[in-house]
Design an enzyme around this catalytic site. Structure first.
Site, PDB file in Angstrom:
ATOM      1  N   PRO A   2      -0.309   0.068  -4.515  1.00 51.23           N
ATOM      2  CA  PRO A   2       0.046   0.190  -5.929  1.00 51.23           C
ATOM      3  C   PRO A   2       0.492  -1.034  -6.603  1.00 51.23           C
ATOM      4  O   PRO A   2       1.336  -1.714  -6.149  1.00 51.23           O
ATOM      5  CB  PRO A   2       1.071   1.457  -6.043  1.00 51.23           C
ATOM      6  N   GLU A   3      -0.083  -1.386  -7.775  1.00 52.54           N
ATOM      7  CA  GLU A   3       0.390  -2.623  -8.595  1.00 52.54           C
ATOM      8  C   GLU A   3       1.000  -2.086  -9.716  1.00 52.54           C
ATOM      9  O   GLU A   3       1.070  -0.871 -10.009  1.00 52.54           O
ATOM     10  CB  GLU A   3      -1.037  -3.279  -8.777  1.00 52.54           C
ATOM     11  N   LYS A  58       6.818  -3.969  -9.307  1.00 49.46           N
ATOM     12  CA  LYS A  58       6.246  -2.857  -8.846  1.00 49.46           C
ATOM     13  C   LYS A  58       7.155  -1.931  -8.204  1.00 49.46           C
ATOM     14  O   LYS A  58       6.947  -1.035  -7.308  1.00 49.46           O
ATOM     15  CB  LYS A  58       5.376  -3.504  -7.487  1.00 49.46           C
ATOM     16  N   HIS A  92       3.658  13.222   6.281  1.00 48.21           N
ATOM     17  CA  HIS A  92       4.254  11.886   6.218  1.00 48.21           C
ATOM     18  C   HIS A  92       5.628  11.596   5.290  1.00 48.21           C
ATOM     19  O   HIS A  92       5.790  10.828   4.657  1.00 48.21           O
ATOM     20  CB  HIS A  92       3.310  10.693   6.005  1.00 48.21           C
ATOM     21  N   ARG A 111       2.557   4.738   6.337  1.00 48.14           N
ATOM     22  CA  ARG A 111       2.846   3.425   7.262  1.00 48.14           C
ATOM     23  C   ARG A 111       4.032   2.945   7.265  1.00 48.14           C
ATOM     24  O   ARG A 111       4.405   1.733   7.864  1.00 48.14           O
ATOM     25  CB  ARG A 111       1.600   2.304   6.568  1.00 48.14           C
ATOM     26  N   ARG A 255      -6.226 -14.038   1.348  1.00 49.91           N
ATOM     27  CA  ARG A 255      -6.569 -12.810   0.659  1.00 49.91           C
ATOM     28  C   ARG A 255      -7.684 -12.552   0.457  1.00 49.91           C
ATOM     29  O   ARG A 255      -8.442 -13.395  -0.127  1.00 49.91           O
ATOM     30  CB  ARG A 255      -5.415 -12.713  -0.585  1.00 49.91           C
TER      31      ARG A 255
END
Ligand SMILES: [Zn+2]
Length: 281
Positions: A2-3, A58, A92, A111, A255
Site C-alpha cells: 500500500p502506498e 505510508k 493471519h 508476510r 525495481r
C-alpha cells in the site's frame, strides 16, 4: 505494498470507527513487529483512548489521549480488519485491539513485515520522512530543490521515503509517465519545466488515486478502482493510453518499472508540440 492513496483510504475508512474508542486490551502473536517491546506497548495502550487517526507517508498514525502515538506500517501485506465486518475470524491475525465497546480491530499480516511502533515523540519517530507530496509546503520550488541537490536516477529518488514520503512503485511509475520523464533520468538534469510538470503529475495522480480509493491489484488491498486508471504500472505490452506504443517493463535500481518508450524517451527532452499562441485579439 500500500502506498499513500491506499493508506489514506484506510485512514478515512477507519477514522469513524476508531476515533473515540477506548482500548481495553492489546495483544499480539508476533511480538517481533512491536516497538519498543510488546509488554511496553501493551501497558502504554491499555485504557488509552484514540483521539485522532491520521496518515504520515505510508504510516497510519493513531493519536492517543496521553499525547503519545501509535504508528502502524502495513509494509508488504499488512491490513486492518474490523471484527464487526468479519463474521469469520480473518486469517493471519498478528495483533488485536479490543475496545471497551466490545468491538475489535485486527492487524492481519500474511508476510509479517508490518510494524507497530509506540512513541511519545511523533516528530522524532517521523524525522526520517521527507515532505508530504500533497501538503502545502511541497511546492514546485521544493521539488526543484530536491532534484537539483541530488544526482540520482528519478525512480529510486522518488521511492526514497526520506526524500518524499508516500510514493511507491505504482505511483512513481504513473507520475513519471504523466510527466513524460524516463525513470533513469538523473535528477539534476531535469529542466525547470520538466520539474514543474513532475510536481503536477505527482500531485494529480495521488489525488486521482485517493478519489478512486487506491489500487487493488491483489487480495491484500481490496475495494479500490485506481487499477482501471493506471497508464503504465502492470500494463506491460498493453498500448500506451497516450500514444498507443506498447508499454515496456524494465528494471531500474532493482525495481520493476513500467514506461512508454515513446512518451518517456531515454536521454531526450520530451518534444512538446506547442501551438504558438496568437497575439491577435
Ligand atoms: Zn506513450
Amino acid at each position: 505494498m500500500p502506498e499513500l492513496p491506499e493508506v489514506e483510504t484506510i485512514v478515512r475508512n477507519f477514522r469513524p470507527r476508531l476515533v473515540g474508542q477506548r482500548i481495553a486490551s492489546f495483544n499480539t502473536s508476533w511480538p517481533k513487529s512491536i516497538t519498543p517491546s510488546f509488554p511496553r506497548v501493551r501497558s502504554a495502550l491499555t485504557d488509552r483512548s484514540i483521539t485522532a487517526l491520521t496518515r504520515r507517508g505510508k504510516f497510519i498514525v493513531l493519536h492517543l489521549n496521553d499525547a503519545s502515538w501509535l504508528l502502524v506500517h502495513l509494509r508488504m501485506s499488512g491490513r486492518f480488519e474490523w471484527a464487526a465486518d468479519a463474521p469469520r475470524r480473518p486469517n493471519h491475525i498478528r495483533s488485536t485491539w479490543r475496545f471497551t465497546t466490545g468491538e475489535k480491530l485486527y492487524f492481519c499480516d500474511a508476510r509479517k513485515f508490518g510494524r507497530i511502533t509506540h512513541t511519545h515523540d511523533l516528530a522524532i519517530a517521523t524525522a526520517d520522512l521527507g515532505p508530504e507530496p500533497l501538503a502545502r509546503n511541497f511546492t514546485p520550488t521544493a521539488l526543484r530543490t530536491i532534484l537539483k541537490q541530488r544526482r540520482r536516477q528519478l525512480k529510486p529518488l522518488l521511492l526514497d521515503q526520506s526524500v518524499i514520503a508516500g510514493l511507491g512503485n505504482i505511483y512513481t511509475d504513473e507520475a513519471l509517465h504523466r510527466a513524460g520523464l524516463h525513470p533513469a533520468t538523473t535528477s539534476d538534469r531535469v529542466s525547470a519545466t520538466q520539474s514543474e510538470r513532475l510536481h503536477e503529475s505527482i500531485r494529480s495522480v495521488l489525488r486521482l488515486a485517493i478519489r478512486n480509493h487506491g489500487t487493488s491489484i491483489d487480495w491484500i488491498y481490496p475495494g479500490g478502482w485506481m487499477q482501471k486508471r493506471l497508464r503504465v504500472y502492470g500494463r506491460t505490452n498493453e498500448p500506451c493510453r497516450t500514444c498507443g506504443t506498447p508499454i515496456k517493463s524494465l528494471r531500474i535500481a532493482q525495481r520493476g518499472t513500467h514506461i512508454c518508450p515513446k512518451c518517456q524517451p531515454k536521454n531526450g527532452h520530451k518534444r512538446t508540440r506547442r501551438r504558438k499562441r496568437s497575439t491577435k485579439g
